[in-house]
Design an enzyme around this catalytic site. Structure first.
Site, PDB file in Angstrom:
ATOM      1  CE  LYS A   1      -3.942   1.975   2.578  1.00 42.94           C
ATOM      2  NZ  LYS A   1      -4.763   1.877   3.808  1.00 42.94           N
TER       3      LYS A   1
ATOM      4  CB  SER B   1      -7.945   4.040   2.654  1.00 44.65           C
ATOM      5  OG  SER B   1      -7.099   3.374   3.570  1.00 44.65           O
TER       6      SER B   1
ATOM      7  CB  SER C   1      -8.210   1.185   5.538  1.00 46.12           C
ATOM      8  OG  SER C   1      -8.931   2.367   5.430  1.00 46.12           O
TER       9      SER C   1
HETATM   10  N1  GLN Z   1     -12.917   4.585   6.069  1.00 42.92           N
HETATM   11  C1  GLN Z   1     -12.384   5.096   7.279  1.00 42.92           C
HETATM   12  C2  GLN Z   1     -12.026   6.536   7.097  1.00 42.92           C
HETATM   13  O1  GLN Z   1     -12.347   7.086   6.108  1.00 42.92           O
HETATM   14  C3  GLN Z   1     -11.205   4.269   7.713  1.00 42.92           C
HETATM   15  C4  GLN Z   1      -9.981   4.574   6.978  1.00 42.92           C
HETATM   16  C5  GLN Z   1      -8.803   3.725   7.382  1.00 42.92           C
HETATM   17  O2  GLN Z   1      -8.933   2.717   8.076  1.00 42.92           O
HETATM   18  N2  GLN Z   1      -7.631   4.178   6.985  1.00 42.92           N
HETATM   19  O3  GLN Z   1     -11.449   7.156   7.923  1.00 42.92           O
END
Ligand code: GLN
Length: 498
Positions: free
Chosen positions: A77, A152, A176
């Protein structure tokens, strides 16, 4: 070979049936063939990957003992720094930056001989649930290219589902790793907070961020977990204790006598009917395998989402202050006589996307004097209540379970203009981050109404990550028995590419 598991690939290399160079080339060819449709990668390091692969093949040829994942390719990532490799975190503000050092996870991967294919697409600074917030365009779900792959870490999970890589690294601040795993039919684990070093992970919300392993099987995920986990003096929150024996647990997969608690509050109205039915069938399979299923209640989970959207933006407003046009990435408006302040302002205006700006503004507001106690302070109190809910629930169950997400993958663009609808995707994953415990998502079938993957979430107490692997392996085996072949073998061909 590219549709095999990492474990099988490794065995094939050990038996001399293939080499790491051949395996790496096969994945690079696959990326060339399909990534124009999937867009899982932001950068492919062809030369570096082949050089790493050759080094493993050479070591093997010399008769050196290599680790269990040596020579197996992996997708990283883009939130994680790798020396000399473009790292953007999905943001324009870091365009062109090549980090001068490796994250601890990257060092561990390299030491284990894992071949890093390249960097995967993600929501900008890991803020989002669909990968649509990437400054470089969305990633497409290999099950249906018109749908989101989750976020994400949508690039990492999509690369697994598209057979572009058998292993990937994700990070999970509010879901994410697990939510993209759920909507792409792959496996993802958020380890206990402090279980994997955060050194070299570009910070979003430091008290919640955690890197973890992603793969197509529970055993592969465990093998990768053991490679990247462990104490690191460079991360002040790293836990100095032995890594839970997750590979052993994934191999045993025996749930006889285990108590599995389904969380009443995480499976009600608002969950897609097909998600609920696949989840409930999986509970029956676990009961058949010898587990005792109990109901638990976590009444404060109701407030988790609201508290998360105060804590995460607050920490992000502070963490993202470092992108000041002076140290990394782009610089805008740097003409003769321009003040440092105007360069910073212009750079941040141009460099950050809408969602990142929204979070910085929300977080700055929540931390401002006069509001701090009402917002940030209250959110921290909710966090304590959530931890107490977990502690109580774990007195009557060894692990807790729920659907990973309320719905299957939605259409690209469907929620892009509705931040609240987007935030609701994380309703079942966020409590785990708030409490710093471990969470796994594994595929438990396709929802009958749309034939898209459904994720099953397993949560375990801090530093008891092996329990998720035991239960995950048991469910995976029971489902495989039922299906006759892995779920991903049912993936529709990628629009004329296979
Ligand atoms: N979807 C969540 C957010 O927008 C979690 C994001 C993540 O775990 N990096 O913050």
């Amino acid at each position: 070979m590219i549709t095999k598991s990492a474990y099988e690939m490794s065995a094939a290399m050990a038996a001399g049936e293939t080499s790491s160079v051949a395996l790496t080339q096969a994945h690079l060819d696959r990326i060339s063939a399909v990534d124009q449709h999937v867009h899982a990668f932001l950068h492919v390091d062809t030369e570096g990957a082949l050089a790493q692969a050759k080094a493993v093949d050479d070591a093997r040829a010399r008769g050196e003992k290599v680790g269990p994942l040596a020579g197996v390719p992996l997708a990283l990532k883009d939130v994680m720094v790798q020396q000399g490799i473009p790292t953007t975190c999905g943001s324009k503000i870091l365009e062109g930056w090549r980090p001068p050092y490796d994250a601890t996870v990257v060092t561990k991967l390299k030491n284990a001989g894992v071949v890093i294919l390249g960097k995967t697409n993600m929501d900008e600074f890991a803020m989002g649930s669909s990968t649509e917030n990437s400054a470089y365009g969305p990633t497409h779900n290999p099950w249906d290219l018109t749908r989101i792959p989750g976020g994400s870490g949508g690039g990492s999970s999509a690369s697994l589902a598209a057979f572009e890589a058998p292993l990937a690294i994700g990070t999970d601040t509010g879901g994410s790793i697990r939510q993209p795993a759920a909507v792409t039919g792959t496996v993802g684990v958020k380890p206990t907070y402090g279980g994997v070093s955060r050194y070299g992970l570009i910070a979003f919300s430091s008290s919640l961020d955690q890197a973890g392993p992603c793969a197509r099987t529970v055993l592969d995920t465990a093998l990768l977990h053991e490679v990247i986990a462990g104490h690191d003096g460079k991360d002040a929150t790293s836990i100095n204790a032995p890594v839970p024996q997750v590979v052993k647990a994934a191999r045993d997969g025996n749930v006889k006598g285990m108590k599995i608690g389904f969380v009443k509050e995480l499976n009600g109205d608002g969950y897609q009917p097909g998600v609920r039915s696949r989840f409930e069938e999986s509970l029956e399979l676990l009961a058949k395998a010898g587990a005792e299923i109990v109901e638990v209640s976590c009444p404060n989970f109701e407030y988790a989402l609201a508290a998360y959207y105060l804590i995460a933006p607050s920490e992000c407003s502070s963490n993202l202050a470092r992108f000041d046009a002076m140290r990394y990435g782009i610089r805008v408006g740097d003409s003769d006589g321009a003040s440092a302040e105007s360069v910073m302002n212009l750079t941040r205006q141009v460099g950050f996307g809408r969602e990142v700006k929204r979070r910085i503004i929300l977080g700055t507001y929540a931390l401002s004097s006069g509001y701090y106690d009402a917002y940030y302070g209250s959110a921290q109190k909710v966090r304590t209540l959530i931890m107490q809910d977990f502690t109580k629930a774990f007195t009557s169950a060894d692990v807790l379970v729920s659907p990973t997400c309320p719905t299957t993958a939605f259409k690209i663009g469907e929620k892009a203009n509705d931040p609240l609808a987007m935030y609701l995707n994380d309703i079942a994953t966020i409590p785990v981050n708030m409490a710093g415990i471990g969470g796994m998502s594994l595929p438990c079938g396709l929802a009958p109404e749309d034939n898209l993957p459904v994720g099953f979430q397993i949560m375990a107490p801090a530093m008891q990550d092996q329990r998720m692997y035991t239960v995950g392996a048991a469910l995976e085996a029971a489902l495989l028995d039922q299906w006759g072949a892995p779920l991903l073998s049912r993936i529709p061909a990628l629009a004329g590419t296979q």
